[in-house]
Design an enzyme around this catalytic site. Structure first.
Site, PDB file in Angstrom:
ATOM      1  CG  ASN A 100      -2.380   0.076   0.785  1.00  0.00           C
ATOM      2  OD1 ASN A 100      -2.675   0.617  -0.284  1.00  0.00           O
ATOM      3  ND2 ASN A 100      -3.282  -0.434   1.597  1.00  0.00           N
ATOM      4  CG  ASP A 113      -8.259  -1.193   1.548  1.00  0.00           C
ATOM      5  OD1 ASP A 113      -7.054  -1.346   1.313  1.00  0.00           O
ATOM      6  OD2 ASP A 113      -8.774  -0.088   1.801  1.00  0.00           O
TER       7      ASP A 113
END
Ligand code: AMP
Length: 307
Positions: free
Chosen positions: A163, A256
């Protein structure tokens, strides 16, 4: 299998149709994954590890987590701190985000190394991200990776989504060095090719996959937006086609929610290509709705493996 997600959940202010009126919610990358995971496999014990303050908004956040089926017993309470906040601004349909998270209690989540170690001891699969690392100070990062390394040696599995968020780091080299240190303590790496290409100069998804394999991850899944997902697990490589979508409304939390599909598959011993197909289905649903937490419909849940 017991799962522990580690990171920061923030209060979210999202614009409504009424001028200057916002709706409050809670979101944050690892929390979003936990939120989807709790629905995909409600039977799987799932805890969130973070730190919050001792004020009203902090207890409201913990209440929202518990209502979503996430165990909050391991959450640290830090007196005189509060949770981070972000506000969404809409400009001709484009969302932009303004953050207030400098004083967020979550930045202190790794301060109590013993509490972190204890939480990992109570779990079988531990999940964190590059954002979890980015919000910590160097001592906190070292503590988190140290505890994760010991947990892995003790037989726990570590899953990591890089991320990459350069604005959260002092420099891009600090970011890439820390990300690869985290990759070196991870069994499962879940990178997104577009970001990896930008910050690691990977020529193609196979290069991303190889870099994480060299770092020591046994299972790697390379996401690539609407393009094919590449994977490798225990030496076997393959790819999974991403079903095309007629429209994409908002890509917030695509990665996610995708990760929740992969973790749900790990919790239920599902073959990786099947978990990736589920992850694509879930992420495809999420990008067709607004915001990070898009309610999941029953048909999607019915297609989920149960432990
Ligand atoms: P990303 O992190 O952007 O690579 O996206 C994560 C996952 O979300 C992808 O692997 C897809 O499963 C899904 N996804 C993202 N964007 C799209 C899109 N435009 N069309 C279909 N699926 C998408």
């Amino acid at each position: 299998m017991r799962i522990l997600a580690i990171g920061e959940c923030m209060a979210e202010m999202a614009p409504t149709d009424a001028p200057s009126t916002y709706q409050m919610g809670f979101a944050g990358d690892t929390f979003n994954t936990a939120w989807y995971l709790a629905q995909l496999t409600p039977e799987t014990p799932l805890s969130y590890f973070t730190a919050v303050g001792d004020d009203a908004i902090s207890s409201r956040m913990l209440g929202a987590m518990r209502e979503s089926g996430i165990n909050t017993q391991q959450v640290r309470i830090v007196p005189n701190r509060s949770v981070g906040l972000y506000l969404i601004t809409l400009n001709n349909g484009e969302r932009s985000f303004t953050y207030w998270r400098g004083q967020s209690a979550a930045r202190l989540l790794a301060q109590d190394k013993q509490a972190l170690a204890h939480a990992m001891m109570q779990s079988d699969l531990i999940y964190f991200s590059g954002i979890t690392l980015a919000i910590l100070n160097p001592e906190g990062r070292a503590a988190l990776l140290d505890v994760a390394r010991s947990a892995r040696r003790g037989g726990k599995r570590i899953a990591f989504d890089p991320n990459l968020r350069p604005h959260l780091w002092d420099s891009s080299s600090e970011m890439t060095e820390n990300i690869m240190q985290a990759a070196a303590v991870s069994d499962i790496a879940l990178p997104s090719f577009e970001d990896e290409a930008t910050w690691f100069s990977d020529k193609n998804p196979a290069a991303t996959l190889q870099r994480y394999a060299r770092a020591g991850a046994e299972t790697i899944v390379v996401k690539n937006g609407a393009e094919t997902v590449l994977y490798r697990t225990r030496g076997a490589e393959g790819s999974v086609h991403v079903p095309p979508l007629a429209s994409v409304v908002d890509t917030t939390a695509a990665g996610d929610s995708f990760n929740a599909g992969i973790l749900a598959g790990l919790a239920t011993d599902t073959p990786l290509p099947d978990s990736i197909a589920l992850a694509c289905k879930l992420a495809g649903h999420v990008v067709q709705g607004k915001g990070a937490l898009v309610p999941i419909n029953q048909s999607l849940l019915d297609s989920c493996p149960q432990p």
